[in-house]
Design an enzyme around this catalytic site. Structure first.
Site, mmCIF file in Angstrom:
data_model
loop_
_atom_site.group_PDB
_atom_site.id
_atom_site.type_symbol
_atom_site.label_atom_id
_atom_site.label_comp_id
_atom_site.label_asym_id
_atom_site.label_seq_id
_atom_site.Cartn_x
_atom_site.Cartn_y
_atom_site.Cartn_z
ATOM 1 N N SER A 90 39.088 71.861 61.075
ATOM 2 C CA SER A 90 38.872 70.527 60.098
ATOM 3 C C SER A 90 40.253 70.449 59.463
ATOM 4 O O SER A 90 41.146 70.073 60.256
ATOM 5 C CB SER A 90 37.765 70.756 59.216
ATOM 6 O OG SER A 90 37.653 69.543 58.601
ATOM 7 N N HIS B 236 48.745 68.513 47.803
ATOM 8 C CA HIS B 236 49.421 67.284 47.007
ATOM 9 C C HIS B 236 50.040 68.179 45.920
ATOM 10 O O HIS B 236 49.258 68.711 45.114
ATOM 11 C CB HIS B 236 48.149 66.381 46.695
ATOM 12 C CG HIS B 236 47.527 65.942 47.785
ATOM 13 N ND1 HIS B 236 47.673 65.043 48.518
ATOM 14 C CD2 HIS B 236 46.285 66.100 48.072
ATOM 15 C CE1 HIS B 236 46.920 64.760 49.375
ATOM 16 N NE2 HIS B 236 45.840 65.361 49.094
ATOM 17 N N CYS C 204 35.206 74.872 59.454
ATOM 18 C CA CYS C 204 33.966 75.021 59.976
ATOM 19 C C CYS C 204 34.023 76.042 61.104
ATOM 20 O O CYS C 204 34.934 76.684 61.388
ATOM 21 C CB CYS C 204 33.307 73.642 60.689
ATOM 22 S SG CYS C 204 34.428 72.951 61.812
#
Length: 144
Positions: A75, A80, A95
């Site tokens: 995934s 940030h 996953c």
């Protein structure tokens, strides 16, 4: 409303992955605007998570701040930074059974030298009835 313990066709829900939301506070400002450091930390976190890096994208904002994304076979991880306030927001979804996102989050907490952090881990694909009820109470759900 659907029964939270059953998926379509009455198949039981099972976790398909883990979603970690990591908040890092009071990090050294100079690290949060260091393009090379963040890129290296992201790649190292992928290894800590026992995940497969497909692609990395990093963008430096003016006058400061960086967003970095690791696209994983499992995934993604996004980072940030807000150097002006010593804050980092990290989102990691993996996953599969082999990925270890909490290890990556622990690594990133240390790498960014956070004095404080909050880690929220949610199983994806399976929600307990108690969590489902709280979500339904707190969210407005529009059914199509």
């Amino acid at each position: 409303m659907n029964n939270p313990s059953n998926a379509p066709n009455n198949q039981p829900l099972v976790p398909v992955g883990s979603h970690c939301i990591l908040e890092l506070y009071e990090c050294p400002n100079h690290l949060l605007n260091d393009f090379e450091f963040i890129s290296q930390a992201l790649v190292a976190a992928v290894k800590e998570a026992k995940s497969t890096l497909l692609k990395e994208v990093t963008h430096q904002f003016e006058p400061y701040g960086i967003t970095a994304l690791a696209l994983l076979a499992e995934s993604h991880i996004s980072v940030h930074t807000w150097p002006e306030i010593g804050y980092v927001a990290i989102d990691m979804f993996t996953c599969g059974e082999h990925a270890q996102p909490e290890k990556a989050c622990n690594y990133l907490t240390k790498a960014f030298q956070a004095n404080k952090h909050v880690l929220l881990t949610l199983p994806r694909g399976r929600i307990s009835p108690e969590i489902q009820q709280r979500l339904e109470e707190s969210l407005v759900v529009t059914q199509v």
